[in-house]
Design an enzyme around this catalytic site. Structure first.
Site, PDB file in Angstrom:
ATOM      1  N   LYS A 140       6.532  -1.646   1.323  1.00 47.60           N
ATOM      2  CA  LYS A 140       5.435  -1.066   2.111  1.00 47.60           C
ATOM      3  C   LYS A 140       4.272  -2.049   2.039  1.00 47.60           C
ATOM      4  O   LYS A 140       3.347  -1.908   1.244  1.00 47.60           O
ATOM      5  CB  LYS A 140       5.067   0.327   1.588  1.00 47.60           C
ATOM      6  CG  LYS A 140       4.196   1.064   2.571  1.00 47.60           C
ATOM      7  CD  LYS A 140       4.347   2.550   2.462  1.00 47.60           C
ATOM      8  CE  LYS A 140       3.358   3.270   3.356  1.00 47.60           C
ATOM      9  NZ  LYS A 140       3.387   2.896   4.751  1.00 47.60           N
ATOM     10  N   ARG A 181       7.377   4.126  -5.439  1.00 46.45           N
ATOM     11  CA  ARG A 181       7.590   3.203  -4.314  1.00 46.45           C
ATOM     12  C   ARG A 181       6.585   2.050  -4.366  1.00 46.45           C
ATOM     13  O   ARG A 181       6.925   0.907  -4.049  1.00 46.45           O
ATOM     14  CB  ARG A 181       7.510   3.933  -2.977  1.00 46.45           C
ATOM     15  CG  ARG A 181       7.997   3.035  -1.830  1.00 46.45           C
ATOM     16  CD  ARG A 181       8.133   3.769  -0.534  1.00 46.45           C
ATOM     17  NE  ARG A 181       6.863   4.314  -0.105  1.00 46.45           N
ATOM     18  CZ  ARG A 181       6.721   5.200   0.879  1.00 46.45           C
ATOM     19  NH1 ARG A 181       7.783   5.633   1.536  1.00 46.45           N
ATOM     20  NH2 ARG A 181       5.534   5.651   1.212  1.00 46.45           N
ATOM     21  N   TYR A 221       0.820  -1.210   0.000  1.00 45.12           N
ATOM     22  CA  TYR A 221       0.000   0.000   0.000  1.00 45.12           C
ATOM     23  C   TYR A 221       0.857   1.263   0.000  1.00 45.12           C
ATOM     24  O   TYR A 221       2.068   1.209   0.199  1.00 45.12           O
ATOM     25  CB  TYR A 221      -0.969   0.008   1.184  1.00 45.12           C
ATOM     26  CG  TYR A 221      -0.397   0.404   2.534  1.00 45.12           C
ATOM     27  CD1 TYR A 221       0.320  -0.482   3.305  1.00 45.12           C
ATOM     28  CD2 TYR A 221      -0.600   1.699   3.031  1.00 45.12           C
ATOM     29  CE1 TYR A 221       0.817  -0.120   4.556  1.00 45.12           C
ATOM     30  CE2 TYR A 221      -0.118   2.065   4.280  1.00 45.12           C
ATOM     31  CZ  TYR A 221       0.595   1.149   5.040  1.00 45.12           C
ATOM     32  OH  TYR A 221       1.085   1.519   6.263  1.00 45.12           O
ATOM     33  N   GLU A 249      13.196   2.692  12.914  1.00 45.12           N
ATOM     34  CA  GLU A 249      12.159   3.664  12.544  1.00 45.12           C
ATOM     35  C   GLU A 249      10.937   3.483  13.418  1.00 45.12           C
ATOM     36  O   GLU A 249      10.878   2.584  14.255  1.00 45.12           O
ATOM     37  CB  GLU A 249      11.790   3.506  11.065  1.00 45.12           C
ATOM     38  CG  GLU A 249      11.164   2.165  10.741  1.00 45.12           C
ATOM     39  CD  GLU A 249      10.793   1.997   9.272  1.00 45.12           C
ATOM     40  OE1 GLU A 249      10.558   3.008   8.580  1.00 45.12           O
ATOM     41  OE2 GLU A 249      10.728   0.842   8.828  1.00 45.12           O
TER      42      GLU A 249
HETATM   43  N1  PDD Z   1       3.463   5.330   6.804  1.00 43.71           N
HETATM   44  N2  PDD Z   1       8.191   4.002   7.974  1.00 43.71           N
HETATM   45  C1  PDD Z   1       7.064   3.272   8.006  1.00 43.71           C
HETATM   46  C2  PDD Z   1       7.108   1.911   8.611  1.00 43.71           C
HETATM   47  C3  PDD Z   1       5.885   3.787   7.453  1.00 43.71           C
HETATM   48  O1  PDD Z   1       4.769   3.053   7.461  1.00 43.71           O
HETATM   49  C4  PDD Z   1       5.897   5.102   6.897  1.00 43.71           C
HETATM   50  C5  PDD Z   1       4.668   5.707   6.289  1.00 43.71           C
HETATM   51  C6  PDD Z   1       7.096   5.831   6.894  1.00 43.71           C
HETATM   52  C7  PDD Z   1       7.194   7.208   6.281  1.00 43.71           C
HETATM   53  O2  PDD Z   1       7.038   7.157   4.891  1.00 43.71           O
HETATM   54  P1  PDD Z   1       6.511   8.419   4.052  1.00 43.71           P
HETATM   55  O3  PDD Z   1       7.354   9.568   4.431  1.00 43.71           O
HETATM   56  O4  PDD Z   1       6.730   8.017   2.624  1.00 43.71           O
HETATM   57  O5  PDD Z   1       5.056   8.613   4.391  1.00 43.71           O
HETATM   58  C8  PDD Z   1       8.227   5.237   7.433  1.00 43.71           C
HETATM   59  C9  PDD Z   1       2.248   5.810   6.227  1.00 43.71           C
HETATM   60  C10 PDD Z   1       2.018   7.262   6.450  1.00 43.71           C
HETATM   61  C11 PDD Z   1       1.085   4.949   6.686  1.00 43.71           C
HETATM   62  O6  PDD Z   1       1.353   3.838   7.135  1.00 43.71           O
HETATM   63  O7  PDD Z   1      -0.050   5.352   6.549  1.00 43.71           O
END
Ligand code: PDD
Length: 290
Positions: free
Chosen positions: A149, A50, A31, A182
């Protein structure tokens, strides 16, 4: 609310996928979360890239190419009359007989949900949030690679449950080698002596789109950036800490477990301001999903 499923829009109540969908049966899917500002989907291309990267690592063939995905997203925004939106694009392996074999699912299930964006309370940005370093480790890259993701989020859900119990806004996971990795839905940064540090991709993290932009902005502002491993102790000893993701942008941290970091610091504020400017710049350029 109109939900996009494989090319058709359904009202929310009728937007359903099969109990034989392998996303449901096995968490077999990927996703993206995107954010639209005034009709402009911020860093749309990076998110689609991505998604494609995740799909490749999972050997899922996306049913749409980049332009098709862009159109589907903009149609979903338009169909729901949305300008400032939270957008979730999910792609599961698809519906098939019970069994792990991906070949059981010939057609991926492609879903887009878009809803009105609700801002995080201003107070959080002004005062900063509490984060907790949790016991749950980030997946080892040789298990479920954090670079994907994936909708298989159980590891992060365990971390979130721990964070909630600790009264924290976000849980920070260490990696297999005891370094900071993270958050459950965010990347993490720390500032020490005016320099910015964030874990490198080889720490086993998602390559956040916001993380990438923050690194770029810091370089423009002539702030030294190091993508380096650091420990929990170093995080607690930082001058400033913040977390990033697409929806919260740059969120200052005031407390790591029981260690007070303090109010949002100078570097965090500079970067948050630069991020805002970047959003405005993108808006002015008028690049939209449609
Ligand atoms: N989450 N690390 C993880 C494990 C994440 O799930 C996310 C984003 C990020 C940050 O990624 P980005 O800057 O591309 O949003 C880092 C999204 C917001 C979610 O799970 O809804």
């Amino acid at each position: 609310m109109q939900i996009y499923i494989n090319g058709t829009f359904y009202p929310k109540e009728e937007a359903k996928v099969s109990v034989f969908d392998h996303g449901y049966l096995y968490g077999d899917g990927i996703y993206e979360t995107l954010r639209a500002y005034d009709g402009y989907v911020f860093h749309l291309e990076e998110h689609i890239e991505r998604l494609e990267h995740s799909a490749k690592l999972m050997e899922i063939t996306l049913p749409l190419e980049e332009n098709g995905i862009m159109k589907a997203i903009s149609d979903t925004l338009a169909g729901n009359g949305l300008k400032d939106a939270y957008i979730r694009v999910s792609v599961s392996r698809g519906t098939g007989e019970i069994g792990l074999d991906p070949e059981l699912c010939p057609v991926p299930t492609f879903v887009i949900i878009a809803k009105q964006f609700v801002d995080y309370p201003t107070e959080l940005y002004e005062k900063g949030v509490k984060i907790a370093v949790v016991e749950t480790r980030r997946n080892h890259p040789e298990t479920l690679n954090p670079a994907i993701k994936s909708t298989n989020f159980l590891n992060n859900i365990f971390a979130k449950m721990e964070a909630k119990k600790a009264g924290a806004f976000e849980g920070i996971m260490l990696n297999h080698a005891n370094f900071v990795a993270e958050g459950t839905i965010s990347n993490v940064f720390m500032v020490k002596n005016g320099e910015l540090l964030t874990p490198p991709l080889i720490a086993g993290i998602l390559e956040g789109v916001t993380r990438g932009l923050v690194i770029e902005l810091a370089e423009k502002l002539e702030i030294k950036v190091y993508e380096e491993m650091f420990s929990e102790a170093a995080l607690k000893d930082a001058d400033e800490v913040f977390i990033t993701n697409t929806t919260m942008e740059i969120m200052p941290v005031r407390e790591v477990d029981d260690k007070t970091i303090g109010a949002p610091g100078r570097v965090t504020k500079m970067l948050a301001e630069a991020y805002r400017q970047e959003v405005l710049r993108a808006l002015k350029m008028g690049i939209r999903a449609d």
